[in-house]
Scaffold this motif. Structure first.
Motif, short mmCIF file in Angstrom:
data_model
loop_
_atom_site.label_atom_id
_atom_site.label_comp_id
_atom_site.label_asym_id
_atom_site.label_seq_id
_atom_site.Cartn_x
_atom_site.Cartn_y
_atom_site.Cartn_z
N MET A 179 21.65 42.26 19.34
CA MET A 179 22.98 42.49 19.76
C MET A 179 23.87 42.36 18.53
O MET A 179 23.71 41.44 17.74
N ARG A 180 24.78 43.32 18.40
CA ARG A 180 25.74 43.25 17.31
C ARG A 180 27.00 43.99 17.74
O ARG A 180 26.95 44.88 18.58
N GLY A 181 28.11 43.65 17.15
CA GLY A 181 29.34 44.34 17.47
C GLY A 181 30.55 43.52 17.09
O GLY A 181 30.45 42.39 16.64
N ALA A 182 31.70 44.16 17.31
CA ALA A 182 32.97 43.52 17.02
C ALA A 182 34.06 44.26 17.78
O ALA A 182 33.89 45.44 18.11
N PRO A 183 35.16 43.59 18.05
CA PRO A 183 36.26 44.27 18.72
C PRO A 183 36.67 45.53 17.95
O PRO A 183 36.80 45.51 16.73
N GLY A 184 36.81 46.62 18.66
CA GLY A 184 37.16 47.89 18.04
C GLY A 184 35.97 48.71 17.58
O GLY A 184 36.06 49.91 17.44
N ASP A 185 34.84 48.04 17.31
CA ASP A 185 33.64 48.73 16.85
C ASP A 185 32.65 49.01 17.98
O ASP A 185 31.76 49.83 17.84
N GLY A 186 32.77 48.27 19.07
CA GLY A 186 31.82 48.41 20.17
C GLY A 186 30.72 47.37 20.08
O GLY A 186 30.65 46.58 19.13
N LEU A 187 29.89 47.37 21.11
CA LEU A 187 28.79 46.42 21.20
C LEU A 187 27.49 47.20 21.33
O LEU A 187 27.36 48.05 22.20
N ALA A 188 26.54 46.94 20.46
CA ALA A 188 25.23 47.60 20.48
C ALA A 188 24.18 46.57 20.87
O ALA A 188 24.14 45.47 20.33
N LEU A 189 23.36 46.94 21.85
CA LEU A 189 22.29 46.06 22.33
C LEU A 189 20.96 46.79 22.26
O LEU A 189 20.90 47.99 22.53
N GLU A 190 19.91 46.07 21.89
CA GLU A 190 18.57 46.64 21.87
C GLU A 190 17.59 45.59 22.38
O GLU A 190 17.62 44.45 21.94
N VAL A 191 16.76 46.00 23.34
CA VAL A 191 15.73 45.13 23.89
C VAL A 191 14.40 45.84 23.72
O VAL A 191 14.25 47.00 24.11
N ARG A 192 13.41 45.15 23.13
CA ARG A 192 12.08 45.69 22.92
C ARG A 192 11.06 44.85 23.66
O ARG A 192 11.16 43.64 23.68
N ASN A 193 10.08 45.54 24.23
CA ASN A 193 9.00 44.86 24.91
C ASN A 193 7.72 45.61 24.58
O ASN A 193 7.67 46.84 24.66
N ARG A 194 6.69 44.88 24.20
CA ARG A 194 5.41 45.49 23.83
C ARG A 194 4.85 46.24 25.03
O ARG A 194 4.82 45.72 26.15
N LEU A 195 4.42 47.49 24.83
CA LEU A 195 3.77 48.25 25.90
C LEU A 195 2.42 47.62 26.21
O LEU A 195 1.73 47.13 25.31
N PRO A 196 2.02 47.61 27.48
CA PRO A 196 0.72 47.03 27.84
C PRO A 196 -0.44 47.82 27.24
O PRO A 196 -0.35 49.04 27.09
#
Length: 66
Positions: free
Chosen positions: A1-18
């Motif tokens: 997760m990263r971001g700042a006011p005016g720049d937006g918020l970016a989220l990434e979630v990774r999970n290993r495939l079975p």
């Protein structure tokens, strides 16, 4: 997760495939990704999801006003 006011918020979630045989899943409504898409869209954001190498990845970008 990263971001700042005016720049937006970016989220990434990774999970290993079975690997190999997949165990039965827990019962549920089956609308997890659909529900996430609806909520992100309502907030004016964007979401993508799918395999990325050995992982399943969900990426979302949301507005964050100043």
């Amino acid at each position: 997760m990263r971001g700042a006011p005016g720049d937006g918020l970016a989220l990434e979630v990774r999970n290993r495939l079975p690997v190999g045989q997949v165990a039965p899943t827990l019962p549920g409504a089956g609308t997890g990704l659909v529900g996430l898409r609806e909520r992100v869209t309502l907030a004016g954001g964007e979401i993508t999801h799918g395999p990325d190498g050995d992982d399943f990845v969900v990426r979302a970008r949301l507005r964050w006003e100043r």
